[in-house]
Design an enzyme around this catalytic site. Structure first.
Site, PDB file in Angstrom:
ATOM      1  N   HIS A  14      -2.541   1.372   6.725  1.00  0.00           N
ATOM      2  CA  HIS A  14      -2.946   1.305   5.315  1.00  0.00           C
ATOM      3  C   HIS A  14      -3.132   2.715   4.771  1.00  0.00           C
ATOM      4  O   HIS A  14      -3.599   3.620   5.467  1.00  0.00           O
ATOM      5  CB  HIS A  14      -4.244   0.513   5.159  1.00  0.00           C
ATOM      6  CG  HIS A  14      -4.555   0.181   3.729  1.00  0.00           C
ATOM      7  ND1 HIS A  14      -3.819  -0.708   2.981  1.00  0.00           N
ATOM      8  CD2 HIS A  14      -5.517   0.642   2.891  1.00  0.00           C
ATOM      9  CE1 HIS A  14      -4.308  -0.793   1.755  1.00  0.00           C
ATOM     10  NE2 HIS A  14      -5.340   0.021   1.672  1.00  0.00           N
TER      11      HIS A  14
ATOM     12  N   CYS B 112       0.821  -1.224   0.000  1.00  0.00           N
ATOM     13  CA  CYS B 112       0.000   0.000   0.000  1.00  0.00           C
ATOM     14  C   CYS B 112       0.850   1.267   0.000  1.00  0.00           C
ATOM     15  O   CYS B 112       0.647   2.163  -0.831  1.00  0.00           O
ATOM     16  CB  CYS B 112      -0.975  -0.022   1.179  1.00  0.00           C
ATOM     17  SG  CYS B 112      -0.229   0.166   2.815  1.00  0.00           S
TER      18      CYS B 112
ATOM     19  N   HIS C 240      -5.690   1.568  -4.579  1.00  0.00           N
ATOM     20  CA  HIS C 240      -4.797   1.092  -3.520  1.00  0.00           C
ATOM     21  C   HIS C 240      -4.383  -0.351  -3.782  1.00  0.00           C
ATOM     22  O   HIS C 240      -4.954  -1.052  -4.630  1.00  0.00           O
ATOM     23  CB  HIS C 240      -5.455   1.218  -2.144  1.00  0.00           C
ATOM     24  CG  HIS C 240      -6.649   0.334  -1.925  1.00  0.00           C
ATOM     25  ND1 HIS C 240      -6.945  -0.235  -0.712  1.00  0.00           N
ATOM     26  CD2 HIS C 240      -7.640  -0.091  -2.774  1.00  0.00           C
ATOM     27  CE1 HIS C 240      -8.053  -0.953  -0.801  1.00  0.00           C
ATOM     28  NE2 HIS C 240      -8.497  -0.880  -2.049  1.00  0.00           N
TER      29      HIS C 240
END
Length: 320
Positions: free
Chosen positions: A283, A235, A295
């Site tokens: 994240h 990420c 993402h």
């Protein structure tokens, strides 16, 4: 982070991995009830926490190496400066010898024979035996020695820290790869490769536009832990690579990116801004407009578009 903090960091990383491992049954034990894909998703989500901890430690190692390199660079001119001061004192000692100042010759000779700051003669002893010129030269040399000694101590401390960080990275890498192998054996389908990438919802100008276009070009590529591209990303690897394409460096770690960006409100968000998720900030995604993000979700998935509120949002940030 000082060297003494390394054991605490190791314990924190180990705790994170323990959480991930606890989500799956031990060998020979029955699997808990529930949807297999859901169990894989939960385990992979916990693994992403450990991956981001690994990324954070890797950023620390980069900083340690950069600081060590800078200190080594500082030592070279200091060594040249010391040699210049020693040459000056040699000339002063020669003049003292010619004038018959035996005390000054002896003390200056002791000073010149000092190989390092540890066996350097105390300059206070010289105060009543040398002239003002001699005292100035001695003071300059001892100051240069002190600065060199401090630089050497810094390099030694950084070297010890670097060795500890490298050991932790090796242990984390092994633990993550072991967990990935276990996840691969669990039932559950891997997300199929995405079809043709969707078109951008509209033009985005400037650096943000370059970051968004880069993110769109990565759609369908696999999540790869620690990945910085070009074949796969995690990420924070995706968001740092997207903004690197726009000329702005971001650290490869979601929590560090949160500290590096300018905080903005939900109402102020624009395409290119970063969206941060979960209370522990493990994240991050890039906002692309129209309530959507791009993402790299987790192990076993591919880079994709999701709605912005697919998970709990901590906040938004704007690089640059």
């Amino acid at each position: 982070m000082p060297t003494t903090a390394l054991p605490r960091r190791a314990a924190a990383l180990a705790a994170g991995m323990t959480v991930a491992l606890a989500l799956a049954p031990a060998p020979g034990r029955a699997a808990p009830a529930g949807d297999p894909e859901e169990r894989v998703a939960r385990a992979a989500e916990q693994l992403e926490i450990v991956v981001e901890q690994y990324n954070d430690l890797r950023e620390e190692l980069r900083e340690t190496r950069a600081r060590s390199t800078a200190l080594h660079a500082e030592m070279m001119p200091l060594e040249r400066e010391i040699e210049a001061h020693r040459t000056e004192i040699s000339l002063i000692a020669a003049r003292a010898y010619r004038t018959g100042d035996i005390h000054a010759v002896g003390m200056l000779g002791t000073l010149l024979r000092a190989a390092d700051p540890e066996n350097l003669v105390d300059p206070l002893i010289l105060l009543d035996r040398v002239t003002r010129e001699q005292h100035r030269a001695v003071a300059a040399l001892t100051e240069a020695y002190d600065r060199l000694a401090a630089a050497r101590r810094g390099v030694e401390a950084l070297a010890a820290r670097q060795r500890g960080q490298e050991r932790q990275l090796a242990a984390r890498k092994l633990a993550i790869e072991t967990e990935l192998a276990r996840l691969a054996r669990l039932p559950g389908d891997v997300e199929p490769r995405a079809e043709a990438a969707p078109r951008l919802p509209g033009p985005v100008a400037g650096a943000a536009g370059r970051a968004v276009r880069f993110a769109y070009a990565q759609l369908g590529k696999p999540y790869r832990w620690g990945g910085e591209g070009p074949d796969g990303y995690d990420c924070s690897g995706l968001t740092s690579a997207a903004w690197a394409a726009a000329g702005i460096r971001l650290p490869h770690n979601a929590a560090r990116q949160w500290r590096a960006v300018t905080r903005i409100s939900r109402a102020a968000r624009q395409a290119g801004d970063l969206v941060f998720y979960y209370r522990d900030l493990h994240h991050v995604a890039i906002y692309v407009g129209d309530g959507k993000i791009i993402h790299a979700p987790r192990t076993g998935t591919r880079i994709r578009i999701d709605r912005v509120d697919y998970q709990p949002i901590v906040g938004y940030g704007r690089p640059g």
